[in-house]
Design a protein around this motif. Structure first.
Motif, PDB file in Angstrom:
ATOM      1  N   LEU A 142       0.850  -1.187   0.000  1.00 45.29           N
ATOM      2  CA  LEU A 142       0.000   0.000   0.000  1.00 45.29           C
ATOM      3  C   LEU A 142       0.885   1.237   0.000  1.00 45.29           C
ATOM      4  N   LEU A 143       0.774   2.017  -1.069  1.00 40.87           N
ATOM      5  CA  LEU A 143       1.527   3.258  -1.201  1.00 40.87           C
ATOM      6  C   LEU A 143       0.607   4.452  -0.960  1.00 40.87           C
ATOM      7  N   ASN A 144       1.197   5.539  -0.513  1.00 41.50           N
ATOM      8  CA  ASN A 144       0.493   6.813  -0.393  1.00 41.50           C
ATOM      9  C   ASN A 144       1.440   7.881  -0.904  1.00 41.50           C
ATOM     10  N   THR A 145       1.176   8.352  -2.109  1.00 42.54           N
ATOM     11  CA  THR A 145       2.036   9.370  -2.718  1.00 42.54           C
ATOM     12  C   THR A 145       1.163  10.314  -3.539  1.00 42.54           C
ATOM     13  N   PRO A 146       1.244  11.621  -3.267  1.00 44.30           N
ATOM     14  CA  PRO A 146       1.911  12.305  -2.168  1.00 44.30           C
ATOM     15  C   PRO A 146       1.413  11.801  -0.810  1.00 44.30           C
ATOM     16  N   HIS A 147       2.308  11.900   0.181  1.00 38.25           N
ATOM     17  CA  HIS A 147       2.138  11.172   1.427  1.00 38.25           C
ATOM     18  C   HIS A 147       1.590  12.047   2.547  1.00 38.25           C
ATOM     19  N   ASN A 148       0.686  11.456   3.308  1.00 44.13           N
ATOM     20  CA  ASN A 148       0.205  12.019   4.571  1.00 44.13           C
ATOM     21  C   ASN A 148       0.693  11.090   5.684  1.00 44.13           C
ATOM     22  N   PRO A 149       1.473  11.576   6.659  1.00 38.50           N
ATOM     23  CA  PRO A 149       1.589  12.962   7.096  1.00 38.50           C
ATOM     24  C   PRO A 149       2.834  13.717   6.638  1.00 38.50           C
ATOM     25  N   THR A 150       3.697  13.133   5.825  1.00 35.34           N
ATOM     26  CA  THR A 150       5.018  13.739   5.601  1.00 35.34           C
ATOM     27  C   THR A 150       5.079  14.714   4.440  1.00 35.34           C
ATOM     28  N   GLY A 151       4.139  14.630   3.483  1.00 40.73           N
ATOM     29  CA  GLY A 151       4.215  15.464   2.293  1.00 40.73           C
ATOM     30  C   GLY A 151       5.253  15.010   1.295  1.00 40.73           C
ATOM     31  N   ALA A 152       5.762  13.783   1.437  1.00 37.54           N
ATOM     32  CA  ALA A 152       6.779  13.260   0.524  1.00 37.54           C
ATOM     33  C   ALA A 152       6.141  12.718  -0.755  1.00 37.54           C
ATOM     34  N   ILE A 153       6.896  12.778  -1.859  1.00 38.89           N
ATOM     35  CA  ILE A 153       6.448  12.265  -3.154  1.00 38.89           C
ATOM     36  C   ILE A 153       7.462  11.251  -3.653  1.00 38.89           C
ATOM     37  N   ALA A 159       2.211  25.704   0.518  1.00 43.92           N
ATOM     38  CA  ALA A 159       3.667  25.753   0.327  1.00 43.92           C
ATOM     39  C   ALA A 159       4.259  26.982   1.006  1.00 43.92           C
ATOM     40  N   ARG A 160       3.593  28.120   0.871  1.00 43.69           N
ATOM     41  CA  ARG A 160       4.091  29.350   1.491  1.00 43.69           C
ATOM     42  C   ARG A 160       4.095  29.231   3.011  1.00 43.69           C
ATOM     43  N   ARG A 161       3.028  28.671   3.563  1.00 39.78           N
ATOM     44  CA  ARG A 161       2.964  28.529   5.017  1.00 39.78           C
ATOM     45  C   ARG A 161       3.993  27.527   5.526  1.00 39.78           C
ATOM     46  N   ALA A 162       4.224  26.456   4.776  1.00 41.25           N
ATOM     47  CA  ALA A 162       5.244  25.485   5.186  1.00 41.25           C
ATOM     48  C   ALA A 162       6.616  26.134   5.231  1.00 41.25           C
ATOM     49  N   LYS A 163       6.915  26.956   4.233  1.00 37.79           N
ATOM     50  CA  LYS A 163       8.210  27.645   4.208  1.00 37.79           C
ATOM     51  C   LYS A 163       8.317  28.641   5.365  1.00 37.79           C
ATOM     52  N   TYR A 164       7.256  29.385   5.612  1.00 39.79           N
ATOM     53  CA  TYR A 164       7.259  30.340   6.720  1.00 39.79           C
ATOM     54  C   TYR A 164       7.495  29.620   8.040  1.00 39.79           C
ATOM     55  N   LEU A 217      14.158  23.491  17.042  1.00 37.80           N
ATOM     56  CA  LEU A 217      13.292  22.585  16.281  1.00 37.80           C
ATOM     57  C   LEU A 217      13.713  22.530  14.821  1.00 37.80           C
ATOM     58  N   ARG A 218      13.445  21.388  14.185  1.00 39.33           N
ATOM     59  CA  ARG A 218      13.737  21.216  12.767  1.00 39.33           C
ATOM     60  C   ARG A 218      12.483  20.751  12.051  1.00 39.33           C
ATOM     61  N   VAL A 219      12.267  21.271  10.850  1.00 40.32           N
ATOM     62  CA  VAL A 219      11.048  21.009  10.096  1.00 40.32           C
ATOM     63  C   VAL A 219      11.370  20.201   8.843  1.00 40.32           C
ATOM     64  N   HIS A 220      10.609  19.135   8.623  1.00 36.32           N
ATOM     65  CA  HIS A 220      10.677  18.432   7.344  1.00 36.32           C
ATOM     66  C   HIS A 220       9.806  19.196   6.357  1.00 36.32           C
ATOM     67  N   ARG A 221      10.434  19.737   5.342  1.00 39.51           N
ATOM     68  CA  ARG A 221       9.712  20.584   4.399  1.00 39.51           C
ATOM     69  C   ARG A 221       8.934  19.717   3.408  1.00 39.51           C
ATOM     70  N   PRO A 222       7.600  19.808   3.413  1.00 33.54           N
ATOM     71  CA  PRO A 222       6.800  18.941   2.553  1.00 33.54           C
ATOM     72  C   PRO A 222       6.895  19.348   1.089  1.00 33.54           C
ATOM     73  N   GLU A 223       6.619  18.381   0.216  1.00 31.86           N
ATOM     74  CA  GLU A 223       6.592  18.615  -1.228  1.00 31.86           C
ATOM     75  C   GLU A 223       5.167  18.724  -1.750  1.00 31.86           C
ATOM     76  N   ALA A 224       4.203  18.394  -0.906  1.00 34.04           N
ATOM     77  CA  ALA A 224       2.802  18.381  -1.321  1.00 34.04           C
ATOM     78  C   ALA A 224       1.933  18.268  -0.078  1.00 34.04           C
ATOM     79  N   GLY A 225       0.622  18.438  -0.274  1.00 34.20           N
ATOM     80  CA  GLY A 225      -0.322  18.141   0.781  1.00 34.20           C
ATOM     81  C   GLY A 225      -0.626  19.301   1.708  1.00 34.20           C
ATOM     82  N   MET A 226      -1.099  18.964   2.905  1.00 33.57           N
ATOM     83  CA  MET A 226      -1.647  19.937   3.837  1.00 33.57           C
ATOM     84  C   MET A 226      -0.921  19.993   5.168  1.00 33.57           C
ATOM     85  N   PHE A 227       0.229  19.312   5.285  1.00 32.94           N
ATOM     86  CA  PHE A 227       0.853  19.159   6.596  1.00 32.94           C
ATOM     87  C   PHE A 227       2.359  19.372   6.527  1.00 32.94           C
TER      88      PHE A 227
END
Length: 395
Positions: free
Chosen positions: A170-181, A298-303, A314-324
């Motif tokens: 079972l794949l999830n791409t783009p991925h929740n919760p990480t935003g990875a593709i 994307a703008r909010r993730a970068k901010y 703290l360190r943030v994993h910058r998502p490539e997609a999604g809402m988280f």
């Protein structure tokens, strides 16, 4: 009174994962100033054209029983858009319609696994995946998604967990919760494992239309060498800001869809015609809101990442997609649950502890990017102040 084995298999998969979210809602109801970043709902309303389409369908009497596979017009629209996007021909018999991605995934899983089988799924994972697997009687086998690989599933980690009981990945791409593709080469390697071990490949692609600029999405449906073993599920919940209307689908080999049809008909004999008409309109017209959402998220993730990494440990994993976005809280010497509850109690910000998404996010929390910009600024101010106070106290 006795209940069945399915109730026992799912007994520990109830609402406990959402305790913090529930507590935050109760505080909001009491008038507390909580910034809620726990769940991912589109930050815009259902587009007016879709509202009008649904109302027109109701007024036209489109409330009768549907075709058990779903309305023909919707299935034809989906076949056309998937041909355009995947470069492979589909027809309406490759599609079954369901009330949302969740129902589609539940039905598909019933068609690929049963008691004694195993299904491989990445960890972290969307919260309901374990349930749809366990409901079949199969066991979920976790494949760790590692930060050093961008939380993208790696073929070598899959291969190490394949047994004679494995039936599906079972794949999830783009991925929740990480935003990875997943990258094309990674998908190709995973496809080789599916071929080698005669496995189904199920792909949850509900975030396809929320891919951030500079990134690209590839579906395993686009790989012709595994066309006979890939089933994708999706919906208009995210792409068209329509989560409550529950309109989704599964698309894959016709022989599989024919075999799955009695399962679908047993669950729900066709979807609602007026909602199917609205969904057909949505698919043919494209989304008027997806581009705005992906730019804002994307703008909010970068901010979020820029400020927290500049102002805190703290360190943030910058998502490539999604809402988280995921935030690593380990530099503060805290686990995800301790951090999330303390942040709610002391700073009035509600985030999801990573433990709600599997065993491999024990030092991460998930933040929804769907709050407005004012609330995002307020949340980052509070998180930053809280994290600095924890760091000072630890010195």
């Amino acid at each position: 009174m006795k209940t069945t084995s399915i109730t026992r298999r799912l007994a520990d998969l109830g609402g406990a994962k959402w305790d913090l979210h529930t507590a935050a809602r109760e505080r909001l109801d009491r008038g507390e100033q909580i910034v809620e970043m726990t769940i991912g709902e589109p930050d815009v309303s259902l587009p007016d054209a879709l509202k009008r389409s649904a109302i027109d369908g109701l007024e036209a009497g489109r409330t009768q029983y549907s075709n058990g596979r779903g309305e023909n017009g919707l299935r034809e629209a989906l076949a056309e858009i998937y041909y355009t996007r995947r470069g492979r021909r589909f027809d309406r018999d490759n599609v079954l319609c369901f009330p949302g991605t969740q129902t589609a995934l539940y039905a598909v899983m019933q068609g690929v696994a049963e008691v004694g089988d195993e299904v491989l799924v990445g960890d972290p994972l969307y919260a309901t995946y374990e349930g749809v697997i366990r409901a079949t009687g199969a066991e979920m086998v976790s494949v760790p998604l590692k930060p050093e690989h961008g939380f993208r599933m790696q073929a070598v980690d899959i291969e190490a967990r394949v047994t004679s009981r494995t039936r599906a990945i079972l794949l999830n791409t783009p991925h929740n919760p990480t935003g990875a593709i997943l990258r094309p080469a990674e998908l190709e390697a995973i496809a080789e494992i599916a071929l080698k071990h005669d496995l189904w490949l199920i792909s949850d692609e509900v975030y396809e239309d929320l891919v951030f600029d500079g990134n690209s999405f590839t579906s395993p449906l686009a790989l012709p060498n595994i066309a006979d073993r890939v089933i994708a599920v999706s919906s208009i919940s995210k792409s068209h800001a329509a989560p409550g209307l529950r309109s989704g689908w599964a698309i894959g080999p016709r022989a599989f869809m024919d075999a799955l049809l009695p399962v679908s008909e047993t669950m729900l004999f066709g979807n609602q015609p007026f909602i199917a008409d609205m969904t057909e309109h949505a698919i043919r017209a494209g989304s008027p809101v997806a581009a705005g959402m992906r730019h804002r998220f994307a703008r909010r993730a970068k901010y979020l990442a820029d400020r927290l990494e500049a102002e805190t440990a703290l360190r943030v994993h910058r998502p490539e997609a999604g809402m988280f976005a995921l935030v690593d809280v380990s530099p503060l010497g805290m686990d995800c649950d301790s951090f999330a509850w303390a942040l709610l109690d002391k700073a009035g910000v509600a985030v999801m502890p990573g433990s709600s998404f599997g065993a491999h996010l024990t030092h991460w929390v998930r933040l929804a990017l769907t709050v407005d910009d004012v609330a995002m600024t307020q949340a980052v101010d509070r998180i930053s102040e809280f994290a600095r106070s924890v760091s000072v106290a630890a010195e």
